[in-house]
Scaffold this motif. Structure first.
Motif, PDB file in Angstrom:
ATOM      1  N   GLU A   1       0.836  -1.204   0.000  1.00 59.14           N
ATOM      2  CA  GLU A   1       0.000   0.000   0.000  1.00 59.14           C
ATOM      3  C   GLU A   1       0.873   1.258   0.000  1.00 59.14           C
ATOM      4  OE1 GLU A   1      -0.442  -2.498   2.096  1.00 59.14           O
ATOM      5  OE2 GLU A   1      -2.467  -3.262   1.701  1.00 59.14           O
ATOM      6  N   TYR A   2       1.990   1.195   0.706  1.00 58.05           N
ATOM      7  CA  TYR A   2       2.896   2.345   0.730  1.00 58.05           C
ATOM      8  C   TYR A   2       3.465   2.599  -0.655  1.00 58.05           C
ATOM      9  CZ  TYR A   2       6.193   5.739   2.570  1.00 58.05           C
ATOM     10  OH  TYR A   2       6.870   6.913   2.825  1.00 58.05           O
ATOM     11  N   VAL A   3       3.859   1.541  -1.295  1.00 61.10           N
ATOM     12  CA  VAL A   3       4.438   1.668  -2.642  1.00 61.10           C
ATOM     13  C   VAL A   3       3.392   2.244  -3.599  1.00 61.10           C
ATOM     14  CG1 VAL A   3       5.393   0.377  -4.585  1.00 61.10           C
ATOM     15  CG2 VAL A   3       6.075  -0.188  -2.235  1.00 61.10           C
ATOM     16  N   LYS A   4       2.186   1.698  -3.531  1.00 64.06           N
ATOM     17  CA  LYS A   4       1.098   2.210  -4.369  1.00 64.06           C
ATOM     18  C   LYS A   4       0.825   3.688  -4.041  1.00 64.06           C
ATOM     19  CE  LYS A   4      -2.376   1.953  -7.209  1.00 64.06           C
ATOM     20  NZ  LYS A   4      -1.991   1.905  -8.646  1.00 64.06           N
ATOM     21  N   GLY A   5       0.843   3.995  -2.742  1.00 62.83           N
ATOM     22  CA  GLY A   5       0.589   5.369  -2.304  1.00 62.83           C
ATOM     23  C   GLY A   5       1.638   6.338  -2.827  1.00 62.83           C
ATOM     24  N   LYS A   6       2.893   5.916  -2.814  1.00 59.76           N
ATOM     25  CA  LYS A   6       3.949   6.795  -3.337  1.00 59.76           C
ATOM     26  C   LYS A   6       3.724   7.104  -4.813  1.00 59.76           C
ATOM     27  CE  LYS A   6       7.944   4.865  -2.368  1.00 59.76           C
ATOM     28  NZ  LYS A   6       9.417   4.745  -2.240  1.00 59.76           N
ATOM     29  N   GLU A   7       3.327   6.076  -5.556  1.00 61.06           N
ATOM     30  CA  GLU A   7       3.012   6.271  -6.976  1.00 61.06           C
ATOM     31  C   GLU A   7       1.903   7.298  -7.173  1.00 61.06           C
ATOM     32  OE1 GLU A   7       3.237   1.735  -8.402  1.00 61.06           O
ATOM     33  OE2 GLU A   7       1.785   2.967  -9.512  1.00 61.06           O
ATOM     34  N   THR A   8       0.796   7.102  -6.428  1.00 58.17           N
ATOM     35  CA  THR A   8      -0.355   8.002  -6.590  1.00 58.17           C
ATOM     36  C   THR A   8      -0.007   9.402  -6.102  1.00 58.17           C
ATOM     37  OG1 THR A   8      -1.833   6.122  -6.301  1.00 58.17           O
ATOM     38  CG2 THR A   8      -2.805   8.302  -6.056  1.00 58.17           C
ATOM     39  N   LEU A   9       0.714   9.476  -4.985  1.00 54.55           N
ATOM     40  CA  LEU A   9       1.145  10.782  -4.472  1.00 54.55           C
ATOM     41  C   LEU A   9       1.967  11.529  -5.525  1.00 54.55           C
ATOM     42  CD1 LEU A   9       1.302  12.633  -1.896  1.00 54.55           C
ATOM     43  CD2 LEU A   9       3.485  11.528  -1.391  1.00 54.55           C
ATOM     44  N   ALA A  10       2.852  10.791  -6.203  1.00 55.13           N
ATOM     45  CA  ALA A  10       3.687  11.425  -7.226  1.00 55.13           C
ATOM     46  C   ALA A  10       2.838  11.876  -8.420  1.00 55.13           C
ATOM     47  CB  ALA A  10       4.784  10.452  -7.685  1.00 55.13           C
ATOM     48  N   ARG A  11       1.856  11.063  -8.793  1.00 59.23           N
ATOM     49  CA  ARG A  11       0.991  11.478  -9.912  1.00 59.23           C
ATOM     50  C   ARG A  11       0.211  12.742  -9.558  1.00 59.23           C
ATOM     51  NH1 ARG A  11      -2.885   6.933 -11.938  1.00 59.23           N
ATOM     52  NH2 ARG A  11      -3.522   8.643 -13.310  1.00 59.23           N
ATOM     53  N   VAL A  12      -0.265  12.815  -8.314  1.00 59.65           N
ATOM     54  CA  VAL A  12      -1.103  13.949  -7.921  1.00 59.65           C
ATOM     55  C   VAL A  12      -0.273  15.188  -7.624  1.00 59.65           C
ATOM     56  CG1 VAL A  12      -2.722  14.829  -6.164  1.00 59.65           C
ATOM     57  CG2 VAL A  12      -2.981  12.502  -7.052  1.00 59.65           C
ATOM     58  N   THR A  13       0.842  15.009  -6.922  1.00 61.76           N
ATOM     59  CA  THR A  13       1.549  16.192  -6.405  1.00 61.76           C
ATOM     60  C   THR A  13       2.913  16.430  -7.029  1.00 61.76           C
ATOM     61  OG1 THR A  13       2.727  15.073  -4.600  1.00 61.76           O
ATOM     62  CG2 THR A  13       0.466  15.766  -4.147  1.00 61.76           C
ATOM     63  N   GLY A  14       3.312  15.613  -7.996  1.00 62.44           N
ATOM     64  CA  GLY A  14       4.690  15.726  -8.468  1.00 62.44           C
ATOM     65  C   GLY A  14       5.620  15.384  -7.335  1.00 62.44           C
ATOM     66  N   SER A  15       6.573  16.274  -7.041  1.00 59.61           N
ATOM     67  CA  SER A  15       7.488  15.968  -5.936  1.00 59.61           C
ATOM     68  C   SER A  15       7.094  16.700  -4.656  1.00 59.61           C
ATOM     69  CB  SER A  15       8.919  16.370  -6.329  1.00 59.61           C
ATOM     70  OG  SER A  15       8.948  17.757  -6.619  1.00 59.61           O
ATOM     71  N   SER A  16       6.081  17.554  -4.713  1.00 54.74           N
ATOM     72  CA  SER A  16       5.799  18.387  -3.524  1.00 54.74           C
ATOM     73  C   SER A  16       5.206  17.568  -2.381  1.00 54.74           C
ATOM     74  CB  SER A  16       4.895  19.564  -3.884  1.00 54.74           C
ATOM     75  OG  SER A  16       3.574  19.124  -4.098  1.00 54.74           O
ATOM     76  N   GLY A  17       4.382  16.578  -2.697  1.00 52.87           N
ATOM     77  CA  GLY A  17       3.819  15.737  -1.636  1.00 52.87           C
ATOM     78  C   GLY A  17       4.912  14.987  -0.909  1.00 52.87           C
ATOM     79  N   ALA A  18       5.866  14.464  -1.669  1.00 44.89           N
ATOM     80  CA  ALA A  18       6.969  13.743  -1.029  1.00 44.89           C
ATOM     81  C   ALA A  18       7.762  14.662  -0.112  1.00 44.89           C
ATOM     82  CB  ALA A  18       7.881  13.143  -2.104  1.00 44.89           C
ATOM     83  N   LYS A  19       7.850  15.946  -0.497  1.00 42.50           N
ATOM     84  CA  LYS A  19       8.564  16.901   0.369  1.00 42.50           C
ATOM     85  C   LYS A  19       7.814  17.116   1.677  1.00 42.50           C
ATOM     86  CE  LYS A  19      11.066  19.348  -3.206  1.00 42.50           C
ATOM     87  NZ  LYS A  19      10.700  20.234  -4.311  1.00 42.50           N
ATOM     88  N   VAL A  20       6.491  17.185   1.605  1.00 38.61           N
ATOM     89  CA  VAL A  20       5.705  17.305   2.845  1.00 38.61           C
ATOM     90  C   VAL A  20       5.960  16.097   3.746  1.00 38.61           C
ATOM     91  CG1 VAL A  20       3.353  17.311   3.798  1.00 38.61           C
ATOM     92  CG2 VAL A  20       3.897  18.748   1.810  1.00 38.61           C
ATOM     93  N   VAL A  21       5.902  14.911   3.140  1.00 40.27           N
ATOM     94  CA  VAL A  21       6.155  13.691   3.912  1.00 40.27           C
ATOM     95  C   VAL A  21       7.563  13.725   4.505  1.00 40.27           C
ATOM     96  CG1 VAL A  21       6.393  11.183   3.762  1.00 40.27           C
ATOM     97  CG2 VAL A  21       4.490  12.345   2.588  1.00 40.27           C
ATOM     98  N   GLU A  22       8.522  14.145   3.707  1.00 43.50           N
ATOM     99  CA  GLU A  22       9.913  14.243   4.167  1.00 43.50           C
ATOM    100  C   GLU A  22      10.022  15.203   5.352  1.00 43.50           C
ATOM    101  OE1 GLU A  22      12.536  12.553   3.327  1.00 43.50           O
ATOM    102  OE2 GLU A  22      13.877  13.712   4.620  1.00 43.50           O
ATOM    103  N   SER A  23       9.279  16.323   5.275  1.00 46.10           N
ATOM    104  CA  SER A  23       9.360  17.337   6.337  1.00 46.10           C
ATOM    105  C   SER A  23       8.825  16.816   7.667  1.00 46.10           C
ATOM    106  CB  SER A  23       8.591  18.586   5.938  1.00 46.10           C
ATOM    107  OG  SER A  23       7.185  18.373   6.075  1.00 46.10           O
ATOM    108  N   LEU A  24       8.085  15.718   7.622  1.00 50.43           N
ATOM    109  CA  LEU A  24       7.523  15.151   8.851  1.00 50.43           C
ATOM    110  C   LEU A  24       8.481  14.164   9.529  1.00 50.43           C
ATOM    111  CD1 LEU A  24       3.931  14.442   7.484  1.00 50.43           C
ATOM    112  CD2 LEU A  24       4.548  16.227   9.122  1.00 50.43           C
ATOM    113  N   GLN A  25       9.561  13.806   8.840  1.00 53.41           N
ATOM    114  CA  GLN A  25      10.427  12.730   9.332  1.00 53.41           C
ATOM    115  C   GLN A  25      10.962  12.939  10.734  1.00 53.41           C
ATOM    116  OE1 GLN A  25      10.649   9.672   8.047  1.00 53.41           O
ATOM    117  NE2 GLN A  25       9.102  10.563   6.715  1.00 53.41           N
TER     118      GLN A  25
END
Lengths: 154, 154, 154, 154, 154, 154
Positions: D28-52
């Protein structure tokens, strides 16, 4: 100084409320009971009464702070206060029992039914049609219960 | 077809506004522009103007429906309408730019600063302290920008 | 009876606050100042101070009723109260300055940063991810300002 | 144990994502990363990264549950999902950073700027003008940042 | 004067609706009645009718502005509009009668029950589980009343 | 594939729950069922069951993510979590069925009725009296249903 306030009240005969203040009631509480009665008739007191066995302090806060301090301030007349409250509760949307109480309250302090309806309608522009529709439904209930008719001259 | 509507208005002499209606403006739009100007000075028109390249109909709706139909109704005076709006936007809490605009609007239509403050304070009882505090912060900004002082006689 | 309360306080030396009560301060106000200081350090007093020229009664209500009566009640410890407040303000979403103040407040009364983060995270289930994300962003600011680190052992 | 889960996935050949799953990532995480990237480009991953460093599980929940389970479901296409999200966040009014992210997201998954504007405008009827105006202001920012123009043929 | 407006419309042949416009109905009102009927069947007209003795203009605004101007715009199809509305009302949480009406409306304009359920479920991520659960409860009521079954193939 | 996941769990001996996991249940789901039962007794499972024919995944998310991942985390005890939830749902105001469920939940995990009442009362300061009054009304219902009395020693 609270002693001073109470003393002043007693000396000046400021205690004009019909019902004598019960022992342990602050001047703000007494004032709040008066204003609560003006706004809600006896229904507000019943709400406060219903809190006695579970959260009596909440009832005291509503009377003493809410009505005794906030709503009783002379800077704004009760009619305007009630119209503002009707507007705000309509917009918030989650406070239906209180909105109904304040539609009654607005009538009690002399607002015309047309003014109350107008305030609820105006909220459509600021909070959307659902909020207004649900507010009007409550006004319709209140007006029917009291036999109030809305004068709709164009 | 809107030209046809306007033509009908002109024929019927409905056009009482000082500023001549632009081609294609309905009578409600013309009325709305007048009321918008009374409430917001020129700032409301700037908001509408800012929508031209992205959502011009939203601007038209605000003028034609919001101000031309809702807010212009004679059943409630503009002073009361603005106080109700300030109260509702304070309670909602998520409409800060609009709350600031309507604190200005309330002053523009003749509300006293003390009345505006009073409405925002009253919301503490219905929507909690955070809503009131954030509303007062905006009122403070507006009053500072306009050099308005609040008369705090006890 | 209020006279009795005050008398009792005076007799029992219940007035333990370092800062002597100013003339005109009710016992609830004095108690509220104490609790406000415990929760917010000096920042709450600054908020109250900032209201003096525009809405001093709002400041008094926050101290006297909010902190002196509501938050000071012994039925719930301050740590739990602050966590509840952080959760509620996170969920409401429109009270960001107050949420930041209460994240600080929670730390001030001894909540662990992990507990604060946990409460904000939990709100995702009750109010959605945006509310939680915006709450965490404020916690991040507060923790950075205070040099607090979150212990993330799995 | 999550390694065990991943092992099961690998054995079953469930791993279709282009980017290889990091150790410990559920399907589910792998699938989620794919969908997150489709929806947000790289910005969603940056939000997730900022929470680390503060709330990494919140980031994992957003990816694994929010995007991997909720948003990735095939019952509704991503374009409709993003328009619904833009509408809901506009109506809620307190989630401005997320609304901005999803206006970008809507563009990323192929929504036309006219459709996004239309959804935000429609919210005026359900949540009032302030919500719509604040949503349009964000759309204007996003469109300016991306050089997107709105086609306003009547 | 509205008769004059209507006259202009009639002269210009703008009147394409099957049901003849009543005297005094603007073209937007006629268009709104059509769209309202498509979305709500006869139930929307009943809501408008129920407002006649208390707030008839609110009914007119819903028809003329809400349905005639906002919802009738061709930039977005009615199916998407209804799904967006269902999502937004689910997220707001305080508009249950209207949410129920629009779950019906979504079905009326051709949305599949699975799509409606999907939108309500998606709101869990943006507004929390309570909002979604209360929305699903209403969908369940509507589907039962209409004998609609949800196709749950995994 | 979920069977694969479960297989991995079983092999790793991760299955510590008293009730054997049904086929296809992830470890988070099993953990969530346990926590759901501790918090809600059997009523939460009934809610999940009621979703089976319309939105079964929503039920799974509540168990697996909401209770299995969010609420089960050891960083905060269940008593505090339930008090925070009661506070947040009181403040939101639109989630009455869930608020009632969590007032029950708070009692189930060992919160004293006085603590629950206290949290709801505290919300008056952060979300206004209507939110608190409606919360107390639900607490009164729950306490009456369970024969719980509130100890109101001053």
């Amino acid at each position: 100084m609270r002693i001073g306030i109470l003393a002043a009240c007693l000396l000046l005969g400021a205690q004009a409320s019909a019902e004598p203040a019960a022992s342990g009631e602050s001047p703000e509480y007494v004032k709040g009971k008066e204003t609560l009665a003006r706004v809600t008739g006896s229904s507000g007191a019943k709400v406060v009464e219903s809190l006695q066995d579970i959260a009596p302090e909440l009832g005291r806060w509503i009377v003493e702070w809410g009505y005794g301090q906030v709503v009783s301030r002379p800077q704004l007349d009760l009619r305007t206060r009630e119209l503002v409250t009707v507007g705000a509760l309509t917009a918030l949307g989650h406070a239906q029992p209180q909105l109904k109480a304040h539609i009654n309250g607005a009538l009690n302090v002399g607002c015309k039914p047309e003014e109350i309806v107008e305030v609820i309608m105006q909220m459509a522009a600021y909070a959307g049609f659902p909020a207004s529709l649900n507010g009007i439904a409550l006004a319709k209930e209140v007006f029917a219960e009291r036999g109030v008719t809305v004068n709709r001259t164009p």
